[in-house]
Design a protein around this motif. Structure first.
Motif, mmCIF file in Angstrom:
data_model
loop_
_atom_site.group_PDB
_atom_site.id
_atom_site.type_symbol
_atom_site.label_atom_id
_atom_site.label_comp_id
_atom_site.label_asym_id
_atom_site.label_seq_id
_atom_site.Cartn_x
_atom_site.Cartn_y
_atom_site.Cartn_z
ATOM 1 N N ALA A 1 76.263 7.878 130.986
ATOM 2 C CA ALA A 1 74.873 7.406 131.069
ATOM 3 C C ALA A 1 74.015 8.017 129.958
ATOM 4 O O ALA A 1 73.173 7.330 129.362
ATOM 5 C CB ALA A 1 74.281 7.739 132.435
ATOM 6 N N THR A 2 74.244 9.285 129.672
ATOM 7 C CA THR A 2 73.505 9.942 128.592
ATOM 8 C C THR A 2 73.829 9.296 127.252
ATOM 9 O O THR A 2 72.941 9.038 126.437
ATOM 10 C CB THR A 2 73.848 11.444 128.558
ATOM 11 N N GLY A 3 75.107 9.032 127.018
ATOM 12 C CA GLY A 3 75.512 8.377 125.774
ATOM 13 C C GLY A 3 74.962 6.970 125.654
ATOM 14 O O GLY A 3 74.517 6.552 124.578
ATOM 15 N N LEU A 4 74.984 6.215 126.764
ATOM 16 C CA LEU A 4 74.420 4.866 126.752
ATOM 17 C C LEU A 4 72.927 4.903 126.440
ATOM 18 O O LEU A 4 72.431 4.095 125.639
ATOM 19 C CB LEU A 4 74.665 4.183 128.096
ATOM 20 N N ALA A 5 72.217 5.847 127.049
ATOM 21 C CA ALA A 5 70.777 5.974 126.802
ATOM 22 C C ALA A 5 70.503 6.365 125.350
ATOM 23 O O ALA A 5 69.601 5.811 124.710
ATOM 24 C CB ALA A 5 70.168 6.998 127.747
ATOM 25 N N ALA A 6 71.287 7.295 124.820
ATOM 26 C CA ALA A 6 71.110 7.705 123.418
ATOM 27 C C ALA A 6 71.396 6.536 122.479
ATOM 28 O O ALA A 6 70.651 6.302 121.519
ATOM 29 C CB ALA A 6 72.015 8.884 123.102
ATOM 30 N N GLY A 7 72.471 5.811 122.746
ATOM 31 C CA GLY A 7 72.807 4.651 121.910
ATOM 32 C C GLY A 7 71.720 3.597 121.944
ATOM 33 O O GLY A 7 71.344 3.045 120.907
ATOM 34 N N ALA A 8 71.189 3.321 123.137
ATOM 35 C CA ALA A 8 70.112 2.335 123.255
ATOM 36 C C ALA A 8 68.860 2.812 122.527
ATOM 37 O O ALA A 8 68.200 2.031 121.831
ATOM 38 C CB ALA A 8 69.805 2.065 124.723
ATOM 39 N N GLY A 9 68.537 4.081 122.660
ATOM 40 C CA GLY A 9 67.368 4.626 121.976
ATOM 41 C C GLY A 9 67.516 4.597 120.462
ATOM 42 O O GLY A 9 66.549 4.333 119.735
ATOM 43 N N LEU A 10 68.723 4.844 119.984
ATOM 44 C CA LEU A 10 68.961 4.857 118.540
ATOM 45 C C LEU A 10 68.918 3.468 117.915
ATOM 46 O O LEU A 10 68.808 3.351 116.693
ATOM 47 C CB LEU A 10 70.302 5.530 118.232
ATOM 48 N N LEU A 11 68.999 2.426 118.733
ATOM 49 C CA LEU A 11 68.893 1.072 118.184
ATOM 50 C C LEU A 11 67.570 0.857 117.453
ATOM 51 O O LEU A 11 67.477 0.003 116.574
ATOM 52 C CB LEU A 11 69.035 0.029 119.295
ATOM 53 N N LEU A 12 66.570 1.665 117.820
ATOM 54 C CA LEU A 12 65.269 1.537 117.165
ATOM 55 C C LEU A 12 65.312 1.946 115.700
ATOM 56 O O LEU A 12 64.489 1.491 114.908
ATOM 57 C CB LEU A 12 64.236 2.388 117.911
ATOM 58 N N VAL A 13 66.259 2.809 115.325
ATOM 59 C CA VAL A 13 66.300 3.311 113.951
ATOM 60 C C VAL A 13 67.602 2.967 113.227
ATOM 61 O O VAL A 13 67.712 3.201 112.027
ATOM 62 C CB VAL A 13 66.078 4.845 113.909
ATOM 63 N N MET A 14 68.581 2.426 113.931
ATOM 64 C CA MET A 14 69.869 2.090 113.315
ATOM 65 C C MET A 14 69.822 0.669 112.764
ATOM 66 O O MET A 14 69.247 -0.220 113.384
ATOM 67 C CB MET A 14 71.007 2.206 114.337
ATOM 68 N N PRO A 15 70.450 0.436 111.600
ATOM 69 C CA PRO A 15 70.463 -0.923 111.042
ATOM 70 C C PRO A 15 71.569 -1.777 111.677
ATOM 71 O O PRO A 15 72.500 -2.227 111.022
ATOM 72 C CB PRO A 15 70.736 -0.669 109.553
ATOM 73 N N ILE A 16 71.464 -1.991 112.987
ATOM 74 C CA ILE A 16 72.464 -2.772 113.719
ATOM 75 C C ILE A 16 71.774 -4.045 114.204
ATOM 76 O O ILE A 16 70.820 -3.980 114.967
ATOM 77 C CB ILE A 16 73.034 -1.968 114.899
ATOM 78 N N HIS A 17 72.282 -5.181 113.756
ATOM 79 C CA HIS A 17 71.630 -6.449 114.042
ATOM 80 C C HIS A 17 72.513 -7.329 114.913
ATOM 81 O O HIS A 17 73.731 -7.310 114.801
ATOM 82 C CB HIS A 17 71.284 -7.169 112.744
ATOM 83 N N GLY A 18 71.898 -8.090 115.770
ATOM 84 C CA GLY A 18 72.598 -9.017 116.639
ATOM 85 C C GLY A 18 72.959 -8.375 117.965
ATOM 86 O O GLY A 18 73.330 -7.202 118.014
ATOM 87 N N PRO A 19 72.857 -9.135 119.033
ATOM 88 C CA PRO A 19 73.083 -8.568 120.367
ATOM 89 C C PRO A 19 74.507 -8.076 120.589
ATOM 90 O O PRO A 19 74.715 -7.081 121.281
ATOM 91 C CB PRO A 19 72.716 -9.708 121.320
ATOM 92 N N VAL A 20 75.501 -8.744 120.017
ATOM 93 C CA VAL A 20 76.892 -8.308 120.205
ATOM 94 C C VAL A 20 77.122 -6.962 119.527
ATOM 95 O O VAL A 20 77.713 -6.043 120.114
ATOM 96 C CB VAL A 20 77.884 -9.372 119.680
#
Length: 150
Positions: free
Chosen positions: A8-27
């Protein structure tokens, strides 16, 4: 922390990092968050019954023996607030040096994620480690061959 809390901690960190990571597209974003959830299980490689220790059967159990010895057992160095952050930052940096190393890092994160999700997969999960290994290796290979260089 139990495996659910690590994930859960890793999922939350990954979701939070989407704000600054250049990862595009829902998949791609979903894959990133899932891989972060799996990567958060890696500190438990020092426990003999953890998800990551049993994810690839004898292969991951052999890694467990090394990690357990080097880091003085469960809750040793892999859970130490002073040692763990620089250790995992070093591992991430090493993984970034070569596409094959990145592929291995992705395979480990995917394998841990798949193992953590085994409660929703029917059948005896202990016997499914070859499938986990094959799927993880395929994901690692795909990422190492198709990674975008930043």
């Amino acid at each position: 922390m139990m495996w659910r809390t690590h994930a859960a901690t890793g999922l939350a960190a990954g979701a939070g990092l989407l704000l600054v990571m250049p990862i595009h597209g829902p998949v791609n974003q979903l894959a990133w968050v899932a891989a972060c959830g799996g990567a958060a299980l890696i500190p438990d490689w020092d426990h003999h019954k953890s998800s990551v220790t049993i994810m690839w059967g004898p292969i991951s159990r052999a890694v467990h023996l090394v990690v357990n010895t080097v880091f003085r057992g469960h809750r040793g160095g892999t859970h130490d607030w002073l040692i763990a952050p620089p250790l995992f930052a070093l591992l991430a940096w090493l993984a970034s040096l070569h596409p094959a190393a990145s592929g291995v890092a992705v395979a480990i994160a995917v394998g841990a994620t798949l193992r953590a999700l085994s409660f929703v997969i029917p059948g005896p999960s202990e016997k499914s480690w070859p499938i986990n290994l094959a799927a993880s290796a395929a994901a690692g290979w795909y990422v190492s061959e198709n990674a975008v260089q930043l």
